[in-house]
Design an enzyme around this catalytic site. Sequence first.
Site, PDB file in Angstrom:
ATOM      1  N   TYR A 152      34.409  45.020  39.959  1.00  0.00           N
ATOM      2  CA  TYR A 152      35.780  45.162  40.465  1.00  0.00           C
ATOM      3  C   TYR A 152      35.791  44.526  41.847  1.00  0.00           C
ATOM      4  O   TYR A 152      35.228  45.076  42.791  1.00  0.00           O
ATOM      5  CB  TYR A 152      36.113  46.657  40.527  1.00  0.00           C
ATOM      6  CG  TYR A 152      37.555  47.013  40.846  1.00  0.00           C
ATOM      7  CD1 TYR A 152      38.521  46.062  41.160  1.00  0.00           C
ATOM      8  CD2 TYR A 152      37.944  48.351  40.828  1.00  0.00           C
ATOM      9  CE1 TYR A 152      39.815  46.425  41.433  1.00  0.00           C
ATOM     10  CE2 TYR A 152      39.242  48.724  41.109  1.00  0.00           C
ATOM     11  CZ  TYR A 152      40.176  47.766  41.410  1.00  0.00           C
ATOM     12  OH  TYR A 152      41.469  48.142  41.699  1.00  0.00           O
ATOM     13  N   LYS A 180      37.085  42.304  37.156  1.00  0.00           N
ATOM     14  CA  LYS A 180      38.494  42.500  37.453  1.00  0.00           C
ATOM     15  C   LYS A 180      38.707  41.955  38.854  1.00  0.00           C
ATOM     16  O   LYS A 180      38.187  42.507  39.830  1.00  0.00           O
ATOM     17  CB  LYS A 180      38.908  43.966  37.398  1.00  0.00           C
ATOM     18  CG  LYS A 180      40.384  44.142  37.739  1.00  0.00           C
ATOM     19  CD  LYS A 180      40.769  45.544  38.132  1.00  0.00           C
ATOM     20  CE  LYS A 180      42.235  45.563  38.602  1.00  0.00           C
ATOM     21  NZ  LYS A 180      42.631  46.852  39.173  1.00  0.00           N
ATOM     22  N   VAL A 222      44.787  43.351  34.286  1.00  0.00           N
ATOM     23  CA  VAL A 222      44.663  44.795  34.508  1.00  0.00           C
ATOM     24  C   VAL A 222      45.774  45.178  35.491  1.00  0.00           C
ATOM     25  O   VAL A 222      45.549  45.261  36.701  1.00  0.00           O
ATOM     26  CB  VAL A 222      43.272  45.154  35.058  1.00  0.00           C
ATOM     27  CG1 VAL A 222      43.094  46.668  35.135  1.00  0.00           C
ATOM     28  CG2 VAL A 222      42.177  44.531  34.194  1.00  0.00           C
TER      29      VAL A 222
END
Length: 319
Positions: A152, A180, A222
């Site tokens: 992330y 992400k 996302v």
Amino acid sequence: MTTSNVAESATTSNVAESAMLSGVIPPVCTPMTPDYEVDTASMTRLVDHLIDGGVDALFVLGSSSEVAYLTDAQRRTVLDTVVGHVGGQVPVLAGVIDMTTPRVLEHARVAVEAGVSGLVATAPFYTRTHPGEIRTHFRTLAARAGLPVYAYDLPVSVHTKLSADLLLGLAAEGALAGVKDSSGDDGGLRQVILGREAPFSVLTGSEVTVDSALWMGADGVVPGLGNVDPQGYVELYRCAARGDWEAARAEQERLVRLFEIVHVGGTRMGGSSSGLGAFKAALHLRGVIDCPITALPQTPLNDDEVGRIGKLLATAGLL
């Protein structure tokens, strides 16, 4: 085996055994009761709302889930509620976000026990870290957890930007299954897309540039706003998948206008209070969750701000 040896032992098996993630994977909000406990009834309705909207997977315990505000017990409640309710309909990814590797490993152990499909972790934070230490962090997590690990990239919160070289190197080793990207660095995102050779899911965390990220070759999105309008992001993704970029752009522009809900709090509160409060207020107005409260010490939206969110929802065709 020493910790160092374990950290170096991550192989490509985790990635090879898992399917590449793609499509729309919303970071699921965490509804709360007025006394700040997890509202499991609202959470299951939210999960149904998202799955009915056509999403491809769910990501719990991320930033939009208010993970930084939840106790360990509340995190476990979220995991058990969502994984149990989903029942394998879609993959469930769990954020195992914390300051240092030992704490992340403990969250990973609990998430694995709950039955999630993959783990999402940031770089370590609070302590000052070196890229070599970040590599050790992800290698150790991948080796110990036995599930696909997704990085992330969130420099606004962890104060470290994950470089393309770092991500692609870990992908080649099999320590990372994807990223992400919430960095806001479109050039860096493109470097990752162009440089990947091993199977590696590239997911944008930006609600407002999804069409351009997909055009560059990203695999999915996302979107926090996907809690409010999952169908919109699914439509955007489908338009892009069939190469209808004009339709994708039109849907993206509608979602950009809807994204204005995160700004209604203005300078009266922090960005987290305004953004997460807006998502929850919108979900409450849409009848999905019972209470729009956000965790302490976030500032609640007032009636005027909630009214403005209602108008934006109506304009977007959601009320």
